[in-house]
Design a protein around this motif. Sequence first.
Motif, mmCIF file in Angstrom:
data_model
loop_
_atom_site.group_PDB
_atom_site.id
_atom_site.type_symbol
_atom_site.label_atom_id
_atom_site.label_comp_id
_atom_site.label_asym_id
_atom_site.label_seq_id
_atom_site.Cartn_x
_atom_site.Cartn_y
_atom_site.Cartn_z
ATOM 1 N N VAL A 28 30.475 21.217 86.662
ATOM 2 C CA VAL A 28 29.714 20.230 87.435
ATOM 3 C C VAL A 28 28.964 19.304 86.482
ATOM 4 C CG1 VAL A 28 29.422 21.746 89.437
ATOM 5 C CG2 VAL A 28 27.737 21.796 87.589
ATOM 6 N N ARG A 29 28.341 18.284 87.087
ATOM 7 C CA ARG A 29 27.443 17.391 86.360
ATOM 8 C C ARG A 29 26.059 17.480 86.984
ATOM 9 N NH1 ARG A 29 29.082 14.577 81.510
ATOM 10 N NH2 ARG A 29 31.319 15.021 81.419
ATOM 11 N N LEU A 30 25.060 17.662 86.145
ATOM 12 C CA LEU A 30 23.663 17.705 86.560
ATOM 13 C C LEU A 30 22.961 16.500 85.948
ATOM 14 C CD1 LEU A 30 21.154 19.149 87.789
ATOM 15 C CD2 LEU A 30 20.944 20.365 85.595
ATOM 16 N N ASP A 31 22.612 15.531 86.766
ATOM 17 C CA ASP A 31 22.022 14.279 86.264
ATOM 18 C C ASP A 31 22.911 13.653 85.189
ATOM 19 O OD1 ASP A 31 19.797 14.605 87.944
ATOM 20 O OD2 ASP A 31 18.758 15.823 86.443
ATOM 21 N N GLY A 32 24.220 13.764 85.384
ATOM 22 C CA GLY A 32 25.185 13.174 84.462
ATOM 23 C C GLY A 32 25.593 14.058 83.313
ATOM 24 N N ALA A 33 24.849 15.140 83.063
ATOM 25 C CA ALA A 33 25.137 16.026 81.928
ATOM 26 C C ALA A 33 26.066 17.161 82.374
ATOM 27 C CB ALA A 33 23.855 16.602 81.363
ATOM 28 N N PRO A 34 26.991 17.592 81.507
ATOM 29 C CA PRO A 34 27.899 18.683 81.876
ATOM 30 C C PRO A 34 27.163 20.004 82.052
ATOM 31 C CG PRO A 34 28.134 18.143 79.547
ATOM 32 C CD PRO A 34 27.245 17.093 80.138
ATOM 33 N N ALA A 35 27.517 20.734 83.092
ATOM 34 C CA ALA A 35 26.938 22.040 83.368
ATOM 35 C C ALA A 35 28.011 22.913 84.009
ATOM 36 C CB ALA A 35 25.720 21.903 84.279
ATOM 37 N N MET A 36 27.696 24.182 84.177
ATOM 38 C CA MET A 36 28.616 25.123 84.814
ATOM 39 C C MET A 36 27.871 25.861 85.927
ATOM 40 S SD MET A 36 31.751 26.253 84.819
ATOM 41 C CE MET A 36 32.486 25.968 83.192
ATOM 42 N N LEU A 37 28.470 25.856 87.109
ATOM 43 C CA LEU A 37 27.928 26.587 88.241
ATOM 44 C C LEU A 37 28.692 27.898 88.377
ATOM 45 C CD1 LEU A 37 26.220 26.837 90.841
ATOM 46 C CD2 LEU A 37 27.973 25.470 92.004
ATOM 47 N N LYS A 38 27.971 29.005 88.391
ATOM 48 C CA LYS A 38 28.594 30.325 88.480
ATOM 49 C C LYS A 38 28.046 31.052 89.698
ATOM 50 C CE LYS A 38 29.132 34.717 86.001
ATOM 51 N NZ LYS A 38 28.857 35.459 84.747
ATOM 52 N N ILE A 39 28.939 31.521 90.563
ATOM 53 C CA ILE A 39 28.555 32.290 91.743
ATOM 54 C C ILE A 39 28.983 33.736 91.528
ATOM 55 C CG2 ILE A 39 28.622 32.426 94.250
ATOM 56 C CD1 ILE A 39 27.669 29.714 93.121
ATOM 57 N N ALA A 40 28.017 34.644 91.465
ATOM 58 C CA ALA A 40 28.309 36.060 91.243
ATOM 59 C C ALA A 40 28.830 36.697 92.520
ATOM 60 C CB ALA A 40 27.064 36.780 90.765
ATOM 61 N N LEU A 41 29.898 37.495 92.400
ATOM 62 C CA LEU A 41 30.514 38.148 93.557
ATOM 63 C C LEU A 41 30.178 39.630 93.649
ATOM 64 C CD1 LEU A 41 34.095 36.579 93.389
ATOM 65 C CD2 LEU A 41 32.091 35.730 94.628
ATOM 66 N N ASP A 42 29.754 40.248 92.539
ATOM 67 C CA ASP A 42 29.434 41.674 92.574
ATOM 68 C C ASP A 42 28.102 41.927 91.884
ATOM 69 O OD1 ASP A 42 29.887 41.770 89.770
ATOM 70 O OD2 ASP A 42 32.005 42.226 90.063
ATOM 71 N N ASP A 43 27.631 43.162 91.991
ATOM 72 C CA ASP A 43 26.306 43.496 91.465
ATOM 73 C C ASP A 43 26.212 43.305 89.957
ATOM 74 O OD1 ASP A 43 25.261 44.071 93.932
ATOM 75 O OD2 ASP A 43 25.594 46.238 93.800
ATOM 76 N N GLU A 44 27.288 43.658 89.230
ATOM 77 C CA GLU A 44 27.257 43.518 87.776
ATOM 78 C C GLU A 44 27.040 42.062 87.371
ATOM 79 O OE1 GLU A 44 27.175 45.759 85.265
ATOM 80 O OE2 GLU A 44 26.886 47.167 86.902
ATOM 81 N N GLU A 45 27.753 41.159 88.036
ATOM 82 C CA GLU A 45 27.608 39.737 87.716
ATOM 83 C C GLU A 45 26.227 39.224 88.120
ATOM 84 O OE1 GLU A 45 29.576 37.780 86.055
ATOM 85 O OE2 GLU A 45 31.261 39.137 85.824
ATOM 86 N N LYS A 46 25.699 39.725 89.228
ATOM 87 C CA LYS A 46 24.364 39.296 89.662
ATOM 88 C C LYS A 46 23.307 39.718 88.656
ATOM 89 C CE LYS A 46 25.721 39.504 94.524
ATOM 90 N NZ LYS A 46 25.578 40.224 95.817
ATOM 91 N N HIS A 47 23.425 40.961 88.160
ATOM 92 C CA HIS A 47 22.487 41.416 87.130
ATOM 93 C C HIS A 47 22.698 40.640 85.824
ATOM 94 C CE1 HIS A 47 20.421 44.670 89.169
ATOM 95 N NE2 HIS A 47 21.576 45.073 89.670
ATOM 96 N N GLY A 48 23.954 40.310 85.519
ATOM 97 C CA GLY A 48 24.226 39.502 84.331
ATOM 98 C C GLY A 48 23.572 38.132 84.426
#
Length: 268
Positions: A28-48
Amino acid sequence: MFEPYLKHWNLRVDGAPIVTPGSHLLPVRLDGAPAMLKIALDDEEKHGNRLMAWWAGEGAAQVYGHHGDGLLMERAMGRRSLMQMALAGEDDEVSRIVCASLARLHAPRAAPLPPLLSLGEWFQALRPAARREGGVFRRSLATAEELLATPREQVVLHGDIHHDNVLDFEQRGWLAIDPKRVMGERGFDFANLICNPDLPTSADPRRFTRQVEVIAQAAGLERKRLLQWVLAYTGLSAAWFLEDGEVASAEHELQVAELAIRALEGAV
């Protein structure tokens, strides 16, 4: 899945989604700057995600926002790859880069710790394999129990450091992504760098011997202790692979475990 987070942070889509077993990612772009949106699907990723936010961009990708199961972080835009470097014979440089990155991650922070597991809890998964399979698994468990009974230098660990989890962020240098939620002796974090099953040469005896020496020196670790962590971790990793039905990967880890056993038998 992405839409609520795109609206929450006022983001613009900048690429195709990336799907992994534990998360969905979107450039994605945040105010024009490159960024990454990550959606956690399990508990391990949420804690990460919580751990990434706790690191506050020191040794890890900078987190711009953490909302629900979503994490918004800086995007790696560099073209260099540690895996490609290792495959091109630059193992020494790769190992030194990762050791420097881990030193930053392992440094103490003033902020309250996020929820973490202990290495002792993680190694419980090795017990059934040791009882069922015996052999190297039993030797690995005994080594793990010895290490866990004599802990040294307890830190917040990355838990899954390997060639594709440390990325090129250009001016910001090499930074980590995708941690697990575990705390324990810092030597543990260097074992996967040696035995990464995704690296075809990791079971090569000459490469193994060389990288043990390079990592021990770069990280300030006792060589024998590092070898013990490699033996402990490869058994645990092989047990996890067997649980998932990935027999070839488990066999690869056991090959590296045998290298560690031979090196330990020759250690002074």
